[in-house]
Scaffold this motif. Structure first.
Motif, PDB file in Angstrom:
ATOM      1  N   GLU A   8       0.866  -1.174   0.000  1.00  0.00           N
ATOM      2  CA  GLU A   8       0.000   0.000   0.000  1.00  0.00           C
ATOM      3  C   GLU A   8       0.909   1.233   0.000  1.00  0.00           C
ATOM      4  N   ILE A   9       0.864   2.017  -1.102  1.00  0.00           N
ATOM      5  CA  ILE A   9       1.736   3.182  -1.206  1.00  0.00           C
ATOM      6  C   ILE A   9       1.080   4.435  -0.631  1.00  0.00           C
ATOM      7  N   GLU A  10      -0.226   4.435  -0.570  1.00  0.00           N
ATOM      8  CA  GLU A  10      -0.996   5.453   0.133  1.00  0.00           C
ATOM      9  C   GLU A  10      -2.408   4.913   0.271  1.00  0.00           C
ATOM     10  N   GLU A  11      -3.203   5.573   1.060  1.00  0.00           N
ATOM     11  CA  GLU A  11      -4.541   5.040   1.330  1.00  0.00           C
ATOM     12  C   GLU A  11      -5.316   4.872   0.024  1.00  0.00           C
ATOM     13  N   GLY A  12      -5.757   3.639  -0.209  1.00  0.00           N
ATOM     14  CA  GLY A  12      -6.526   3.334  -1.403  1.00  0.00           C
ATOM     15  C   GLY A  12      -5.704   2.969  -2.628  1.00  0.00           C
ATOM     16  N   LYS A  13      -4.383   3.075  -2.564  1.00  0.00           N
ATOM     17  CA  LYS A  13      -3.519   2.720  -3.692  1.00  0.00           C
ATOM     18  C   LYS A  13      -2.633   1.557  -3.280  1.00  0.00           C
ATOM     19  N   VAL A  14      -2.877   0.396  -3.922  1.00  0.00           N
ATOM     20  CA  VAL A  14      -2.151  -0.824  -3.581  1.00  0.00           C
ATOM     21  C   VAL A  14      -1.473  -1.357  -4.838  1.00  0.00           C
ATOM     22  N   LEU A  15      -0.197  -1.716  -4.700  1.00  0.00           N
ATOM     23  CA  LEU A  15       0.546  -2.348  -5.787  1.00  0.00           C
ATOM     24  C   LEU A  15       0.614  -3.845  -5.514  1.00  0.00           C
ATOM     25  N   ILE A  16       0.360  -4.649  -6.539  1.00  0.00           N
ATOM     26  CA  ILE A  16       0.478  -6.101  -6.433  1.00  0.00           C
ATOM     27  C   ILE A  16       1.742  -6.491  -7.203  1.00  0.00           C
TER      28      ILE A  16
END
Length: 137
Positions: A8-16
């Motif tokens: 999670e790079i910021e709230e609501g933004k997730v990298l898989i």
């Protein structure tokens, strides 16, 4: 291999991120790592510190020293226009480099004599590697 993590790079933004493969080390101890980032294939080159490099790292130029000529880009030394002991003038062509089919000419920053030539045709260099040292006359 095949391990997948989410960052999670910021709230609501997730990298898989999923590891696909890790290549064998090259002579410099670097490995090619293939991974997927949100389903898109990506590659990265990393230095494997557990592998002893087979090639010696080239010295870096002192950027504040006007008598040291540094590699302006990473690339291949394609041609030399000077040699040890040669007299050179400011602006004279010293060598030709190639990177990604583009050529870059490296010129002498001052008048003098070539006192140190750290490269040969066919050498691969990194940016800021010391290529030539010129002794002022």
């Amino acid at each position: 291999m095949g391990e997948e993590i989410s960052v999670e790079i910021e709230e609501g933004k997730v990298l898989i991120i999923s590891l696909v493969s890790v290549g064998e080390p090259d002579q410099d101890g670097r490995r090619m790592v293939n991974y997927e980032l949100n389903g898109m294939a990506r590659d990265a080159v990393i230095i494997d510190k557990s592998v002893q490099p087979k090639t010696k790292a080239k010295p870096k130029a002192g950027l504040a020293d006007p008598n040291q000529v540094a590699a302006p880009i990473p690339g291949l030394v394609a041609a030399l226009s000077t040699s040890m002991g040669a007299k050179v003038k400011k602006g004279e062509k010293l060598l030709l480099m190639e990177a990604m089919k583009m050529q870059t000419t490296v010129y002498s920053p001052c008048d003098g004599v070539v006192s140190d030539l750290n490269i040969a045709v066919g050498d691969t260099v990194e940016a800021k590697d010391l290529l030539v040292r010129i002794k002022p006359t």
